[in-house]
Design a protein around this motif. Structure first.
Motif, PDB file in Angstrom:
ATOM      1  N   THR A  55       0.837  -1.195   0.000  1.00 35.34           N
ATOM      2  CA  THR A  55       0.000   0.000   0.000  1.00 35.34           C
ATOM      3  C   THR A  55       0.876   1.250   0.000  1.00 35.34           C
ATOM      4  OG1 THR A  55      -1.669  -1.209   1.284  1.00 35.34           O
ATOM      5  CG2 THR A  55      -1.881   1.181   1.175  1.00 35.34           C
ATOM      6  N   LEU A  56       1.906   1.240   0.825  1.00 32.78           N
ATOM      7  CA  LEU A  56       2.819   2.386   0.873  1.00 32.78           C
ATOM      8  C   LEU A  56       3.514   2.584  -0.466  1.00 32.78           C
ATOM      9  CD1 LEU A  56       3.943   4.426   3.037  1.00 32.78           C
ATOM     10  CD2 LEU A  56       5.959   2.941   3.117  1.00 32.78           C
ATOM     11  N   ILE A  57       3.967   1.487  -1.080  1.00 29.47           N
ATOM     12  CA  ILE A  57       4.645   1.553  -2.370  1.00 29.47           C
ATOM     13  C   ILE A  57       3.718   2.150  -3.432  1.00 29.47           C
ATOM     14  CG2 ILE A  57       5.523   0.122  -4.265  1.00 29.47           C
ATOM     15  CD1 ILE A  57       6.652  -1.756  -2.020  1.00 29.47           C
ATOM     16  N   GLU A  58       2.468   1.693  -3.461  1.00 22.98           N
ATOM     17  CA  GLU A  58       1.520   2.190  -4.459  1.00 22.98           C
ATOM     18  C   GLU A  58       1.287   3.689  -4.301  1.00 22.98           C
ATOM     19  OE1 GLU A  58      -0.082   0.959  -7.049  1.00 22.98           O
ATOM     20  OE2 GLU A  58       0.754  -1.052  -6.902  1.00 22.98           O
ATOM     21  N   ALA A  61       4.304   5.778  -5.243  1.00 25.15           N
ATOM     22  CA  ALA A  61       4.455   5.880  -6.702  1.00 25.15           C
ATOM     23  C   ALA A  61       3.538   6.947  -7.287  1.00 25.15           C
ATOM     24  CB  ALA A  61       4.167   4.527  -7.347  1.00 25.15           C
ATOM     25  N   ARG A  62       2.415   7.205  -6.611  1.00 27.60           N
ATOM     26  CA  ARG A  62       1.482   8.242  -7.068  1.00 27.60           C
ATOM     27  C   ARG A  62       1.867   9.625  -6.539  1.00 27.60           C
ATOM     28  NH1 ARG A  62      -3.868   4.844  -5.226  1.00 27.60           N
ATOM     29  NH2 ARG A  62      -3.355   2.888  -6.311  1.00 27.60           N
ATOM     30  N   ARG A  63       2.984   9.660  -5.824  1.00 23.80           N
ATOM     31  CA  ARG A  63       3.487  10.897  -5.223  1.00 23.80           C
ATOM     32  C   ARG A  63       2.495  11.488  -4.224  1.00 23.80           C
ATOM     33  NH1 ARG A  63       7.203   8.781  -7.581  1.00 23.80           N
ATOM     34  NH2 ARG A  63       8.954   9.862  -8.577  1.00 23.80           N
ATOM     35  N   ALA A  64       1.862  10.601  -3.450  1.00 22.19           N
ATOM     36  CA  ALA A  64       0.978  11.050  -2.385  1.00 22.19           C
ATOM     37  C   ALA A  64       1.813  11.669  -1.265  1.00 22.19           C
ATOM     38  CB  ALA A  64       0.169   9.868  -1.840  1.00 22.19           C
ATOM     39  N   GLY A  65       1.187  12.441  -0.420  1.00 24.47           N
ATOM     40  CA  GLY A  65       1.868  12.958   0.755  1.00 24.47           C
ATOM     41  C   GLY A  65       2.054  11.864   1.782  1.00 24.47           C
ATOM     42  N   PHE A  66       2.978  12.078   2.722  1.00 25.36           N
ATOM     43  CA  PHE A  66       3.277  11.044   3.704  1.00 25.36           C
ATOM     44  C   PHE A  66       2.044  10.698   4.532  1.00 25.36           C
ATOM     45  CE2 PHE A  66       4.926   9.280   7.652  1.00 25.36           C
ATOM     46  CZ  PHE A  66       5.892   8.411   7.194  1.00 25.36           C
ATOM     47  N   GLY A  67       1.331  11.703   5.016  1.00 25.39           N
ATOM     48  CA  GLY A  67       0.139  11.448   5.817  1.00 25.39           C
ATOM     49  C   GLY A  67      -0.925  10.700   5.048  1.00 25.39           C
ATOM     50  N   GLU A  68      -1.119  11.075   3.780  1.00 36.26           N
ATOM     51  CA  GLU A  68      -2.105  10.399   2.938  1.00 36.26           C
ATOM     52  C   GLU A  68      -1.725   8.938   2.725  1.00 36.26           C
ATOM     53  OE1 GLU A  68      -3.759  10.598  -1.679  1.00 36.26           O
ATOM     54  OE2 GLU A  68      -2.468  12.194  -0.910  1.00 36.26           O
ATOM     55  N   ARG A 176      10.375   8.341  -2.391  1.00 32.71           N
ATOM     56  CA  ARG A 176       9.319   8.955  -3.185  1.00 32.71           C
ATOM     57  C   ARG A 176       8.344   9.760  -2.326  1.00 32.71           C
ATOM     58  NH1 ARG A 176       7.843   4.462  -7.895  1.00 32.71           N
ATOM     59  NH2 ARG A 176       9.757   4.803  -9.082  1.00 32.71           N
ATOM     60  N   LEU A 177       8.397   9.534  -1.006  1.00 33.17           N
ATOM     61  CA  LEU A 177       7.574  10.310  -0.092  1.00 33.17           C
ATOM     62  C   LEU A 177       8.327  11.518   0.452  1.00 33.17           C
ATOM     63  CD1 LEU A 177       5.889   7.349   1.796  1.00 33.17           C
ATOM     64  CD2 LEU A 177       4.745   8.961   0.272  1.00 33.17           C
ATOM     65  N   GLY A 178       9.478  11.806  -0.158  1.00 32.77           N
ATOM     66  CA  GLY A 178      10.211  13.009   0.178  1.00 32.77           C
ATOM     67  C   GLY A 178      11.271  12.869   1.247  1.00 32.77           C
ATOM     68  N   VAL A 179      11.622  11.650   1.603  1.00 31.62           N
ATOM     69  CA  VAL A 179      12.633  11.403   2.628  1.00 31.62           C
ATOM     70  C   VAL A 179      13.992  11.167   1.967  1.00 31.62           C
ATOM     71  CG1 VAL A 179      13.308   9.891   4.543  1.00 31.62           C
ATOM     72  CG2 VAL A 179      10.879  10.385   4.138  1.00 31.62           C
TER      73      VAL A 179
END
Length: 458
Positions: A55-58, A61-68, A176-179
């Motif tokens: 779920t996190l990987i998916e 990949a969509r460039r969601a925010g970390f909280g989302e 990909r989550l900005g880390v």
């Protein structure tokens, strides 16, 4: 201590993938089945493994925010866990009991103050994250797959210790989550158990995503200083990050299983039918060390339960034809032998097709990777029909979906010619399987199959 009311036909110890498969098999056979679990039913896969990580990987990949992304993780876990709850299992006819089971002999376990008897027992206690004995690590706060999904905020930087499947998947997802991510592997390449070219492709992909990769250097010490974690190496400069994720593999959970033989790594020893050294006691899943994947655990659980319940013919478990996938981007999928493993097989040949020659990959702009099919002579028939498929390695955006055609071919002993003859829809990723298989019969796309070699690149 009195026995629990009634005698069970089957008792399953462990509520993960293997345990659920065993319990459901028992019920399907009409057996009175009890599932004992000392943790949430669903186990690692549902709560700390496959479900949250994919779920996190998916969402990464969509460039969601970390909280989302983390909210999506919690929602996916909750939805799947609801199908494995004690109430849901009761509706299926499976009795459950919460507690830690101790094996007290053939056909007998103890859970708290209760003694439970059964005609057959399946041990499916799974595994837990392995923590390497690095000086200072025990005194330093660190994450594992068991608690990394509990994070409520993104760290500014993350050091990932371990370049296997778990480490690579989570390193890319967090990047990909900005880390800012540093990925550390003691051996000389990432994914050391996979094809060397696959490792290079993943390392190149990570470089493009600004993931720092350090291979070939052992960590000698870990220290926590001023809200940071510092890792020191036997050679090279230290590395620092806000948080540390330990992804160094898994170790079997065998507490309370006194009397069962284990191997040098602590896994339960089983025979081909998954029976332990104690009569009537079988084992399945990660605790056996046979193949540490959810789908393999499920297959083992089914076989172990069936054998534990008896019958005229017992089924054997084989790892042949069971695929594995690393869910990076691109994905890395493998089934059967690698080229290096096949090099020792007389007459083994390899068909190789880079993804930049596959139309579907070109249209998607995702041309990293390759398809590699390994075939060998069939008994008595030799190379007739292209021989039989011995293995397949696929690195591609959809490798995890593409690998199953190879798994089916290995499982059924199929002629490789069948893969080449089967008309594939165009343009699809799986057309690459047909194109590669055609190389066993001559030149296709300026390429033909070559002898398997113990080298890095075809």
């Amino acid at each position: 201590m009195k026995p629990d009311t009634g005698r069970h036909d089957l008792v399953v110890v462990g509520g993960g993938a293997a345990g659920l498969a065993a319990a459901r098999t028992g019920v399907s056979r009409g057996a009175r089945t009890l599932l004992v679990s000392d943790g949430p039913i669903g186990g690692d896969c549902t709560f700390t493994g496959c479900v949250p990580s994919k779920t996190l990987i998916e969402h990464a990949a969509r460039r969601a925010g970390f909280g989302e992304a983390m909210a999506a993780v919690r929602a996916a876990v909750a939805r799947i866990a609801a199908t494995e709850s004690p109430r849901a299992l009761a509706d299926e006819g499976i009795q459950t009991l919460a507690g830690r089971a101790e094996l007290s002999g053939p056909g007998r376990i103890q859970v708290g103050g209760r003694r439970i008897e059964a005609a057959g027992i399946v041990i499916a206690t799974g595994a837990r994250p392995a923590v390497p004995p690095i000086p200072g690590l025990a005194e330093t706060p660190y994450l594992t797959s068991e608690n990394v999904f509990d994070l409520t905020g993104a760290p500014s930087s993350l050091a990932v210790l371990g370049g296997g499947a778990i480490g690579c998947e989570l390193a890319q997802a967090f990047a990909r989550l900005g880390v800012r991510v540093t990925l550390i592997e003691a051996r000389d390449r990432l994914l050391p158990g996979e094809d060397p070219e696959a490792s290079r492709i993943i390392e190149d992909a990570f470089a493009r995503e600004s993931i720092t990769v350090r291979t070939g250097g052992r960590v000698t010490a870990v220290k926590a200083t001023s809200g940071r974690v510092r890792l020191e190496f036997e050679r090279g400069a230290p590395a620092e990050a806000e948080r540390l994720l330990v992804a160094g593999g898994r170790t079997p959970s065998t507490g309370g299983l006194t009397g069962l033989p284990v191997d040098e790594r602590g896994h339960l020893v089983v025979d081909g039918r998954l029976e332990t050294g104690m009569p009537g006691v079988y084992a399945a899943g990660d605790v056996t060390g046979l193949l540490p994947f959810t789908h393999a655990a499920y297959a083992m659980g089914r076989i172990a339960a069936s054998n534990a319940l008896g019958g005229r013919r017992k089924e054997s478990f084989t790892t042949k034809g069971i695929p594995r996938v690393v869910f990076t981007d691109p994905e890395v999928a493998q089934v059967g032998l690698t080229e290096r493993q096949a090099a020792a097989s007389k007459g083994a040949r390899v068909a190789y097709l880079p993804m930049d020659e596959v139309d579907r990959a070109i249209t998607a702009g995702a041309t990293d990777g390759f398809v590699k099919l390994i075939a060998g002579p069939r008994p008595l028939l030799g190379g007739l029909g292209g021989g039989r498929l011995l293995g397949a390695t696929i690195v591609a955006a959809r490798a995890g979906e593409m690998i199953h055609e190879g798994a089916l071919a290995i499982r059924t002993g199929m002629f490789t010619g069948r893969l080449a003859q089967t008309v594939h829809a165009y343009p699809t990723w799986s057309t690459a399987i047909q194109q590669a298989a055609a190389q066993f019969f001559g030149v296709y796309g300026h390429r033909t199959a070559h002898p398997a070699a113990d080298g890095d690149v075809p």
